[in-house]
Design an enzyme around this catalytic site. Sequence first.
Site, PDB file in Angstrom:
ATOM      1  N   GLY A  63      10.846   1.467   0.323  1.00  0.00           N
ATOM      2  CA  GLY A  63      11.584   0.640  -0.642  1.00  0.00           C
ATOM      3  C   GLY A  63      12.463  -0.388   0.054  1.00  0.00           C
ATOM      4  O   GLY A  63      12.992  -1.301  -0.583  1.00  0.00           O
ATOM      5  N   ILE A  64      12.599  -0.256   1.367  1.00  0.00           N
ATOM      6  CA  ILE A  64      13.533  -1.122   2.099  1.00  0.00           C
ATOM      7  C   ILE A  64      12.967  -2.537   2.274  1.00  0.00           C
ATOM      8  O   ILE A  64      13.589  -3.524   1.872  1.00  0.00           O
ATOM      9  CB  ILE A  64      13.873  -0.515   3.482  1.00  0.00           C
TER      10      ILE A  64
ATOM     11  N   CYS B 184       7.558   0.048  -1.876  1.00  0.00           N
ATOM     12  CA  CYS B 184       6.805   0.072  -0.623  1.00  0.00           C
ATOM     13  C   CYS B 184       6.996   1.485  -0.075  1.00  0.00           C
ATOM     14  O   CYS B 184       7.423   2.375  -0.812  1.00  0.00           O
ATOM     15  CB  CYS B 184       7.253  -1.035   0.339  1.00  0.00           C
ATOM     16  N   GLY B 185       6.695   1.705   1.190  1.00  0.00           N
ATOM     17  CA  GLY B 185       6.810   3.068   1.712  1.00  0.00           C
ATOM     18  C   GLY B 185       8.222   3.605   1.574  1.00  0.00           C
ATOM     19  O   GLY B 185       8.443   4.712   1.066  1.00  0.00           O
TER      20      GLY B 185
ATOM     21  N   HIS C 242       0.827  -1.218   0.000  1.00  0.00           N
ATOM     22  CA  HIS C 242       0.000   0.000   0.000  1.00  0.00           C
ATOM     23  C   HIS C 242       0.859   1.267   0.000  1.00  0.00           C
ATOM     24  O   HIS C 242       0.478   2.271  -0.590  1.00  0.00           O
ATOM     25  CB  HIS C 242      -0.936  -0.005   1.216  1.00  0.00           C
TER      26      HIS C 242
ATOM     27  N   HIS D 132      27.418  -2.242 -12.174  1.00  0.00           N
ATOM     28  CA  HIS D 132      28.254  -3.148 -11.368  1.00  0.00           C
ATOM     29  C   HIS D 132      27.509  -4.405 -10.933  1.00  0.00           C
ATOM     30  O   HIS D 132      28.091  -5.473 -10.858  1.00  0.00           O
ATOM     31  CB  HIS D 132      28.757  -2.430 -10.103  1.00  0.00           C
TER      32      HIS D 132
HETATM   33  C1  RB5 Z   1       4.214   0.071   5.604  1.00  0.00           C
HETATM   34  O1  RB5 Z   1       3.704   0.887   6.595  1.00  0.00           O
HETATM   35  C2  RB5 Z   1       5.727   0.232   5.512  1.00  0.00           C
HETATM   36  O2  RB5 Z   1       6.326  -0.318   6.633  1.00  0.00           O
HETATM   37  C3  RB5 Z   1       6.234  -0.419   4.246  1.00  0.00           C
HETATM   38  O3  RB5 Z   1       5.626   0.169   3.154  1.00  0.00           O
HETATM   39  C4  RB5 Z   1       7.721  -0.312   4.003  1.00  0.00           C
HETATM   40  O4  RB5 Z   1       8.165   1.007   4.103  1.00  0.00           O
HETATM   41  C5  RB5 Z   1       8.586  -1.253   4.724  1.00  0.00           C
HETATM   42  O5  RB5 Z   1       9.813  -1.333   4.537  1.00  0.00           O
END
Ligand code: RB5
Length: 145
Positions: free
Chosen positions: A70-71, A67-68, A9, A100
């Site tokens: 990207g991690i 994601c929020g 989301h 690379h």
């Molecule tokens: C969701 O709230 C958030 O934790 C997710 O999108 C992301 O950033 C996790 O790494």
Amino acid sequence: MKLYLGSDHGGFELKAQVREFLQQKFPDVEIEDVGCDSSDSCDYPQFGKKVAEKVVSTPGSRGIIACGSGIGISIAANRVSGARAVLANSLELTQLGRQHNDANILAIGGRTKFYDPWEEIVTTFLTEETDMAERHARRREQLDA
Ligand code: RB5
């Protein structure tokens, strides 16, 4: 080229913008969105894994995941053997990831800052060549060994 998109989301809106941009700029790229399908809360590991499995099993394909931050989604993708996901919010990191690391997946954050426009980042991800120098190839081979 086949391109798989995926997000939770937190990356849902950015993913939709990326899809629209790519459809206009790269009409020859065949895009498949593996979800999520709304901005309702969901779990990023599922979508990172799904995209990575598709990319690894489809030769020559790439993935873009969001994601929020990207991690989390990049961590999920990189647990699939053969996935080389790079989290990049700048052109420099995107270029290095392609040159690379032969990145086959780009991870981006829907709620974090970009140091260069994301349009340029996704374009570079799709167009930048891999550096075939022996030292880089050797290191990439070790990733999969
Ligand atoms: C969701 O709230 C958030 O934790 C997710 O999108 C992301 O950033 C996790 O790494």
